[in-house]
Design an enzyme around this catalytic site. Structure first.
Site, PDB file in Angstrom:
ATOM      1  N   CYS A   1       0.843  -1.177   0.000  1.00 52.75           N
ATOM      2  CA  CYS A   1       0.000   0.000   0.000  1.00 52.75           C
ATOM      3  C   CYS A   1       0.884   1.235   0.000  1.00 52.75           C
ATOM      4  CB  CYS A   1      -0.874   0.040   1.257  1.00 52.75           C
ATOM      5  SG  CYS A   1      -1.989  -1.360   1.382  1.00 52.75           S
TER       6      CYS A   1
ATOM      7  N   GLY B   1       0.146  -0.061  -5.062  1.00 51.79           N
ATOM      8  CA  GLY B   1      -1.181  -0.640  -4.896  1.00 51.79           C
ATOM      9  C   GLY B   1      -2.093  -0.198  -5.998  1.00 51.79           C
TER      10      GLY B   1
ATOM     11  N   ASN C   1      -0.287   1.763   5.825  1.00 49.89           N
ATOM     12  CA  ASN C   1       0.489   0.911   4.944  1.00 49.89           C
ATOM     13  C   ASN C   1       1.200  -0.075   5.844  1.00 49.89           C
ATOM     14  OD1 ASN C   1       2.303  -0.226   3.186  1.00 49.89           O
ATOM     15  ND2 ASN C   1       3.629   1.573   3.082  1.00 49.89           N
ATOM     16  N   GLY C   2       0.938  -1.360   5.649  1.00 50.37           N
ATOM     17  CA  GLY C   2       1.628  -2.341   6.485  1.00 50.37           C
ATOM     18  C   GLY C   2       0.712  -3.482   6.873  1.00 50.37           C
TER      19      GLY C   2
ATOM     20  N   CYS D   1      12.310  -2.790   5.589  1.00 54.75           N
ATOM     21  CA  CYS D   1      12.148  -3.960   4.707  1.00 54.75           C
ATOM     22  C   CYS D   1      13.150  -3.888   3.542  1.00 54.75           C
ATOM     23  CB  CYS D   1      10.718  -3.947   4.159  1.00 54.75           C
ATOM     24  SG  CYS D   1      10.442  -5.085   2.802  1.00 54.75           S
TER      25      CYS D   1
ATOM     26  N   TYR E   1      13.049  -4.186  -4.705  1.00 51.77           N
ATOM     27  CA  TYR E   1      11.999  -4.408  -5.682  1.00 51.77           C
ATOM     28  C   TYR E   1      10.826  -3.423  -5.614  1.00 51.77           C
ATOM     29  CZ  TYR E   1       7.946  -6.767  -7.715  1.00 51.77           C
ATOM     30  OH  TYR E   1       6.810  -7.053  -8.417  1.00 51.77           O
TER      31      TYR E   1
ATOM     32  N   ASP F   1      15.407  -9.712  -9.787  1.00 50.59           N
ATOM     33  CA  ASP F   1      15.541  -9.204  -8.419  1.00 50.59           C
ATOM     34  C   ASP F   1      15.302 -10.260  -7.357  1.00 50.59           C
ATOM     35  OD1 ASP F   1      12.579  -9.178  -8.201  1.00 50.59           O
ATOM     36  OD2 ASP F   1      12.821  -7.579  -9.666  1.00 50.59           O
TER      37      ASP F   1
ATOM     38  N   CYS G   1       6.749 -13.555   4.880  1.00 50.35           N
ATOM     39  CA  CYS G   1       6.729 -12.226   5.498  1.00 50.35           C
ATOM     40  C   CYS G   1       5.398 -12.047   6.226  1.00 50.35           C
ATOM     41  CB  CYS G   1       6.876 -11.148   4.429  1.00 50.35           C
ATOM     42  SG  CYS G   1       6.767  -9.483   5.102  1.00 50.35           S
TER      43      CYS G   1
ATOM     44  N   CYS H   1      15.326  -5.184   7.634  1.00 51.36           N
ATOM     45  CA  CYS H   1      14.635  -6.414   8.023  1.00 51.36           C
ATOM     46  C   CYS H   1      15.009  -7.453   6.969  1.00 51.36           C
ATOM     47  CB  CYS H   1      13.116  -6.211   8.046  1.00 51.36           C
ATOM     48  SG  CYS H   1      12.221  -7.766   8.285  1.00 51.36           S
TER      49      CYS H   1
END
Lengths: 474, 474, 474, 474
Positions: free
Chosen positions: D14, D40, D115-116, D249, D255, D359, D395, D450
């Site tokens: 998002c 998104g 977002n998340g 992340c 990517y 990637d 994830c 992460c």
């Protein structure tokens, strides 16, 4: 209009509207076409000129779907013609939408809109193609365009006359150029076309209901074989065919036209009520309630009820919200009694002897279904009265009757039809009753109507090949 | 339904439909909602369970626009509820479309569909928000959902009863869970809700016309204050409020319901004809033709005509093709006489004394316009007869009457109204006439109707603050 | 393709695809057109025959918008031609969408699809109209249809040759009949057209990238002045014009064609890299980064970077999601720095000497904007290198260059242009460099390219009147 | 973004955008969201306040589809938040579109955009439902709304902190009220969120590319565990969690993020080029050309090519016009070689040793297909280099990796994967290489990334039940 996917019925045809010399020409054409929407729901179009060039828009759909405020805004000019179409001849293609606009060396830009059907279109088309003509559409109107384009006549008026003289069939025709509006009707006046006045602007419409909507005053009907030329010099009437008495399609009175229209001064609702009254005179019956198949038979049913002194009731109700995208019930659900758009009102018909008025019987399947519906809702007797004579012959003038094999009255006597549809009694109005009830002025041998679908007496020659084509394809 | 952008009129409300234990539950709900389409055109929705989980679809638009074959196909299950909505309280937002589906720890998935309006919704909402409730919609139905969710009652039945006891107002309510269907009506039975049977499956609908469409048989009306629970153990009736005699909204008979529906065994078309007959008895007039404002006043007009022995005619015609996207004529064109959807039929009214029947007068602007239209078409006299008493008070039960300041009868005597609308005479039906004509069974002091909009006697308490809010916002 | 509303640029034209004798002809045409989508996004169409009759569908929009599974399903047959269109001549009207389908007495049904532009279309059209032809579209393709229809030649092949001999201009042409597929290219081979083989089926496409997509093998290019007839007797090659060496439009290599297409055996991406390398050779510069204007200049920029030994970076980024309905920022917002679809990457260009590679300069406004964007993002120097010579002359063969007055290079020297766009240096590739870098085989005096937009030497006659018309209207 | 129906790949998530105190707040949010569209494409929404009330619009579709000029026009106000959504948790329902708007007694109207992904959302939801909460959506964001609504804290700031302290997971959060904008990031800073300035107005965005588009200046990243309150008193920073070093992340660099965005001051394109360079250092190979899988691997491929001194070529081409409604080729056609959106360029790879940079490898099916495509186009060797370590763990923070069973690297060694995808060699970048190449500042033991999907070391607790749910459902 009833829904063709459900009911077998006569298909309506097209409507034309034109206006010359009015600053709001396009808007008025929009409202005019909207009033003629019942004559064709497949496509709509308007072409307009400001005297120097054309703009036009045509698309599949209803008038209010085809024209958005933006689109109307983009159509500038003071002389416009418009068209609503229900396809009879010609497939349902956008390219068949009218007005047909083309450019020609002799006359510059032209837009054509017609209501009707030519009997010799295919023959003319073949001849033209042999001479190298390229056809883009399957509509009769393009044939007229080619004939005009190929004429060597010195003026547009002469070219149009030359073209019209090659046509056989029914048509109300509007031709728009940058300088003029031309208006013509076939030599028998099979389709209605009226002239009105809105301020200083001449207005033409397939039906007078459009005049009421735009606030125009009715002047007169365009005459059979008349060609009107409206240009800088005003209005000029000329003839391309000898004067003949008009033979207007009877079904305009019986079914097609809007009840608030007048045809040659006779109001359609009033004519339908008379048909109902006459029908009672010809075939009285003892009953408790009279009901009509909505919406087209309402007027006749009220006339019948008044003549009979039997109460008129809403025994059948139509769902107004059935749109073109409605999902049909599966056969399975239909058998379980799921109805789609017409239902009988139990409380009104239960335990009653019901007279059911309809305007016509085509294949008979709808009538059988409605009679059955009324019985299931508890009617003890169902007497069917049809406000027109039996339809026995195909129409070649733009009405999509079924082909003769499918016309129930072409193959069965009224008594047999009664049995098939399951009615307790069934009577059709007589042709004489029809003529008297409508009350058109009659001249000599001419009754003022085209009754060809009842008696097979076609007012024009019928091209044998075309006739077979029509019979074959339907 | 007449078009709200043109005519001032009472706005219709909502419709609900439910069916339990039928393999075609979703299709039947689709057809049922379609029959209830006149009760709400803003949005439509269906929720269905196959006993293990819910599927649902809701969207803005008509039933046949909202549900495509693909979407119907994706809704699997044998118990379903559906809803059509016209917004009264709550803005026109998709989030307000019903059924409202939510998940709750105690009862699992729930879907709610209601027809009606709560009088104390805002007050309840404020209380709930103070306790930390999060509201997503502005619809009353969400208040009911929160009340159920917060109940500590041991069973859904108890939780629902607890919730309903906190509500004041009018509602017909369907609640769907994976295991059960619950059906309730407010303690005064202000909105109609009927129970039918289709094979083994119970069917519920705001109006009985949906039963005819799906082939179901009418069993009985859901009672005021009754809560029906339908689950594996069958049908159980219980009460959440003491038995009271029903006070059904009079306007369901006068205007809202479809003519082929029955309310408590009384057919709506028949009731309307009686209103027309009674109206003639109370206010006879010498005239040449009777006409009704289409479509809602047709039945009353026919009743009047029959009682009077005056012919019923189509003096006013409505264009059926006016859609939601229709372009309105500019003020300029309107002044020049361009009409949009209603026109007078000159041939029918010219030189005639016309009785014009309408079902109600709200602000008076429409009536004035129609009277004027008839005169312009040549009517020599226009006598207006209204088949209901004067609307003087706002409705708090889901009918979007204007606020009191805008109700012409709240501020003017009938004679003043007559002058404003320009009629030669004007008479409203009396409340007594209304009660007699409809003919509901009367118990004790209760006439069986809610007449609050006529006499201001509201059957429930009216929250003063809410009442001001309603008055203010409209 | 860059967005025409934002950037001034050369407009792409059309693409054609055809396949003969394959059970999946329509699906393959769909995928083929999809691969040619960059050549035209205005409309798309497919016509197909099963040997007995035609079906076709054309509409405004992208290939995947125009063709739904239902529509593809309805197009049955084993021989098909398709078209994607970007309007050059002819307004953006649905009626201009191709393939053009018509019926003619001599040859039955015909469908035509062309890529290119005739120089003498208007003159031919006038002559045809004088002979009574009726034109429906404003596209050149209709002119070809009329010429074929009017031919007295005994066979379609002869009629087509006769027609083609009257044409002047650029075209790749596919003609479908129920029995045959005809394929032709103009006498100078200005537009690419390749032949491939997919199993036993012959395939034709404006670009070879469509062959890769459908899994076809490249056979050869259709030759200038060649007419291929494919029918029951197999493939026959004939000529309608004497053999001439090909003068393919240079901009197909520079800008139009997809990088994965080959034109006459030369890969477009590879050719563009060579243009970039040659550009460095001709105009080296000391700099820190090389960037290309996405997407069309990427290959040239990589070539330049490799030759220069300067890193290639993404200094300019394009938003992939800009659709046709994107709302443009107001002038006010644009001035405040709101960008729409292209933005400079500050971290990449800040404090750097940037070489910006673009494929061409038309009006110069885009270049100025991009140079400015790079400076605002912190570039210390901006050196512009253009991988084509200055565009000084209008194209009459289907490329929508601006008219000459608007072509910046027609009125300004490179140094003046540099100043106008605000670059630190500016160099165009030389015509010789272009010819060498692409590496087409050169015969005699013919370099294998049409360079008319650079040097004004048009390979065909240019009709003066048409030329004025083009200049005037743009 | 590559098309999820064709290629197995990581799904993007998002994007959020917010702006406080700017007259063009809504337009700027529109352009900002447009720049974030790659994060998104499922739905988009904007909520705006003028200080006295909210307006909002959300719908399924791309930003430029969801917002028409009319809709934007209707959204008035100077403080706005917006959201683009790709569903991870939560079905693809309109009701899940954000911003989520609700009303609460304590704080009035609120809009939330996040977002998340929360790790403990289901557990929190169950607890809330047990307390009577009614959930309408399946999105995590509604959980946050309920927690805020139920808080007894005296101020919104305290209520938000209380709510955030109950959350475990990754989130960037914007909260809009009539008086304030609140901005928060999870305690580990897993998702990027930057603050910028546009004139006097504060701007927030998931990525800095949106700042460039609207002309804003980058100020700093929102810190892990930071809560910003912006209201009449200006900007106030507070903490709801102890300071921790950020673990962003890694896939944002690899990517997800747009190449022109910076994350914590590091440009994404530059980081990707470094990944490519590092990859060459770690796994050099002799080859003729380097190509990247478009578009996400282009930067890494250029970096690899530059480091290797091997030419970078467009060996793989993507069709830009593949839309969401594209018709997929049947299995039959696919087997015959029909490609949809990615094709190899024969002339570029034929007879060449190709290095193909991608990637990541998720399931391996795409890689196998591309390797095969290159071989069919004539590549003599295909060496695959992946610019990230093997993805072995699911994830839980909002990236839709497959579940572990489907992750090829979770079950296979690199050598096995090489064999499966049919490459001549295959190397993944090492985690150390990744860290070095990106070059984030490293503090203590924390590498700033992460890396959980590579090494299984999740920065937060993972709820075992939730984890199973995720594993189970994917």
């Amino acid at each position: 209009m009833r829904d063709e996917s459900v009911f077998d019925e006569l298909k309506e045809e097209c409507g034309v509207f034109g206006i010359l010399g009015h600053p709001d020409a396009v808007q008025l054409t929009y409202y005019g076409l909207h009033a003629l929407q019942h004559r064709g729901q497949e496509s709509a179009g308007i072409a307009v000129t400001d005297g120097t060039g054309f703009r036009y828009h045509r698309s599949m759909g209803l008038v209010n779907e085809v024209f958005t405020p933006d689109i109307l805004e983009g159509l500038k000019g003071s002389t416009a013609i418009g068209h609503v179409r229900y396809s009879t001849t010609g497939e349902s293609l956008l390219t068949n939408a009218q007005p047909l606009v083309f450019h020609n060396a002799v006359v510059g830009q032209l837009a054509l809109a017609t209501n009707g059907n030519l009997v010799n279109a295919n023959r003319l088309k073949e001849e033209l193609e042999e001479q190298g003509a390229v056809f883009h559409t399957t509509s009769d109107t393009e044939v007229i365009a080619h004939l005009i384009a190929r004429s060597d006549a010195p003026s547009l008026e002469e070219a149009v006359k030359e073209a019209l003289n090659q046509l056989t069939g029914a048509y109300a025709l509007l031709i728009l150029t940058n300088d003029a509006l031309l208006v013509a009707q076939d030599p028998h006046g099979l389709r209605p076309l009226s002239m009105g006045l809105l301020g200083d602007a001449y207005v033409f419409s397939s039906e007078t209901c459009a005049f009421d909507v735009v606030g125009a005053e009715y002047l007169r009907g365009v005459q059979p074989g008349e060609l009107l030329i409206l240009d800088r010099d005003g209005l000029r009437s000329s003839r391309f065919a000898p004067p003949a008495s008009r033979a207007v399609c009877s079904f305009e009175y019986i079914y097609f036209a809007r009840p608030d229209s007048d045809i040659d001064g006779i109001n359609v609702h009033t004519a339908r009520k008379s048909l109902g009254r006459k029908l009672y005179e010809e075939a009285p019956v003892e009953a408790d309630v009279v009901t009509g198949v909505p919406d087209s038979s309402t007027s006749a049913a009220i006339g019948f009820a008044e003549a009979a002194g039997i109460p008129y009731e809403l025994g059948l109700i139509k769902n107004r919200y059935v749109g073109r995208t409605f999902i049909q019930p599966s056969q399975h659900l239909r058998e379980q009694g799921v109805k789609m758009k017409l239902s009988a009102v139990r409380k009104v018909v239960e335990g009653k002897r019901v007279v059911m008025i309809d305007d016509s019987i085509v294949r008979g399947t709808t009538s059988r279904r409605i009679v059955n519906m009324l019985r299931e809702a508890g009617a003890t007797e169902v007497h069917v009265r049809i406000s027109s004579p039996p339809v026995k012959y195909s129409c070649f003038y733009g009405i999509d009757t079924a082909n003769r094999k499918q016309l129930i009255a072409s193959n069965h006597s009224p008594e047999e039809i009664r049995e098939i549809i399951g009615a307790d009694s069934l009577t059709f109005l007589s042709p004489e009753g029809l003529i008297q009830a409508v009350g058109r002025p009659q001249e000599n041998a001419n009754c003022g109507h085209c009754l060809a679908c009842f008696d097979g007496k076609y007012p024009t020659e019928i091209d044998e090949e075309e006739s077979l084509a029509v019979e074959g394809k339907r």
